[in-house]
Design an enzyme around this catalytic site. Structure first.
Site, PDB file in Angstrom:
ATOM      1  N   HIS A  19       0.892  -1.293  -0.158  1.00 24.59           N
ATOM      2  CA  HIS A  19      -0.161   0.008  -0.111  1.00 24.59           C
ATOM      3  C   HIS A  19       0.865   1.234   0.028  1.00 24.59           C
ATOM      4  CE1 HIS A  19      -3.886  -2.362   0.986  1.00 24.59           C
ATOM      5  NE2 HIS A  19      -3.700  -2.424  -0.016  1.00 24.59           N
ATOM      6  N   HIS A  42      -9.011  -7.077  -7.924  1.00 21.14           N
ATOM      7  CA  HIS A  42      -9.533  -8.042  -6.920  1.00 21.14           C
ATOM      8  C   HIS A  42      -9.824  -6.823  -5.898  1.00 21.14           C
ATOM      9  CE1 HIS A  42      -7.574 -10.744  -9.515  1.00 21.14           C
ATOM     10  NE2 HIS A  42      -8.525 -11.446  -9.112  1.00 21.14           N
ATOM     11  N   SER A 102      -6.936  -1.064  -1.109  1.00 22.78           N
ATOM     12  CA  SER A 102      -6.452  -0.505  -2.110  1.00 22.78           C
ATOM     13  C   SER A 102      -7.434   0.428  -3.031  1.00 22.78           C
ATOM     14  CB  SER A 102      -5.855  -1.451  -3.205  1.00 22.78           C
ATOM     15  OG  SER A 102      -6.696  -2.378  -3.480  1.00 22.78           O
ATOM     16  N   GLU A 120     -14.970  -6.638  -8.308  1.00 23.63           N
ATOM     17  CA  GLU A 120     -14.846  -7.655  -7.070  1.00 23.63           C
ATOM     18  C   GLU A 120     -16.065  -8.641  -7.480  1.00 23.63           C
ATOM     19  OE1 GLU A 120     -14.371 -10.141  -4.418  1.00 23.63           O
ATOM     20  OE2 GLU A 120     -12.925  -8.325  -4.597  1.00 23.63           O
ATOM     21  N   ASP A 145     -15.103 -10.825 -12.916  1.00 20.75           N
ATOM     22  CA  ASP A 145     -13.709 -11.528 -12.604  1.00 20.75           C
ATOM     23  C   ASP A 145     -12.730 -10.425 -12.930  1.00 20.75           C
ATOM     24  OD1 ASP A 145     -11.564 -13.232 -14.568  1.00 20.75           O
ATOM     25  OD2 ASP A 145     -11.825 -14.102 -12.547  1.00 20.75           O
ATOM     26  N   GLY A 146     -11.767 -10.113 -12.203  1.00 17.87           N
ATOM     27  CA  GLY A 146     -10.784  -9.285 -12.317  1.00 17.87           C
ATOM     28  C   GLY A 146      -9.766  -9.516 -13.486  1.00 17.87           C
ATOM     29  N   ASP A 166      -4.128  -7.968  -6.907  1.00 19.18           N
ATOM     30  CA  ASP A 166      -3.968  -8.515  -5.664  1.00 19.18           C
ATOM     31  C   ASP A 166      -4.985  -9.434  -5.579  1.00 19.18           C
ATOM     32  OD1 ASP A 166      -3.262  -8.847  -3.284  1.00 19.18           O
ATOM     33  OD2 ASP A 166      -4.256  -7.114  -2.262  1.00 19.18           O
TER      34      ASP A 166
END
Length: 169
Positions: A19, A42, A102, A120, A145-146, A166
């Site tokens: 971060h 994500h 994030s 997400e 889906d990321g 992530d």
């Protein structure tokens, strides 16, 4: 088996590395006047209550953000101090209760023409993420889906941006 949803690990030692680096990258992008986009593949819930059961079950934040939270500001380098300031913005009463994930950290750094695309897929995490950013026109929240989102959203019209991946594993 313990789930690796972000809430179980919010504020852990890995967040104490990634971060602050994320904020440095965003500051670098903001060094030019041109707008940028961040795709967070994500995103999780976006903000975490450290007193909630998932965070308490692992307690990982105690060896992460909680240790640095207690450090005097003068003892931290500028990169960590900037990140701690971002976490403090989520805890205006001075007590560490909330941890910004994030997407929330990105939102704090967005300028008027910058954008965040937060993805997400988890059914329990998408609604709180959507609610967190309701009303902020700079932020688009998608339940998808990321990895699929990378092909769908990149390259962005802004031609400048950051891909933050992530995954929850």
């Amino acid at each position: 088996m313990l789930s690796y949803r972000h809430h179980f690990h919010a504020g852990n030692f890995a967040d104490c590395l990634k971060h602050p680096l994320l904020l440095q990258l965003l500051d670098g992008l903001a060094g030019k006047d041109k707008p940028y986009v961040v795709l967070d593949t994500h995103a999780g819930r976006g903000r975490y209550e450290l007193a909630d059961a998932p965070a308490q079950k692992t307690g990982e934040y105690r060896d992460g953000i909680a240790r640095l939270w207690a450090a005097a500001q003068g003892q931290l380098g500028p990169e960590l101090a900037a990140w701690i300031a971002a976490v403090r913005a989520e805890n205006p009463d001075g007590e560490l209760r909330h941890y910004p994930g994030s997407p929330r950290l990105v939102q704090q750094r967005l300028r008027a023409r910058d954008r965040l695309i937060a993805c997400e897929l988890h059914p329990a995490d998408h609604p709180p993420l959507k609610a967190l950013f309701a009303g902020d026109r700079r932020v688009a929240v998608h339940r998808r889906d990321g990895y699929e989102a990378i092909g769908a959203f990149l390259p962005p019209p802004e031609r400048r941006g950051l891909l933050f991946v992530d995954p929850a594993y």
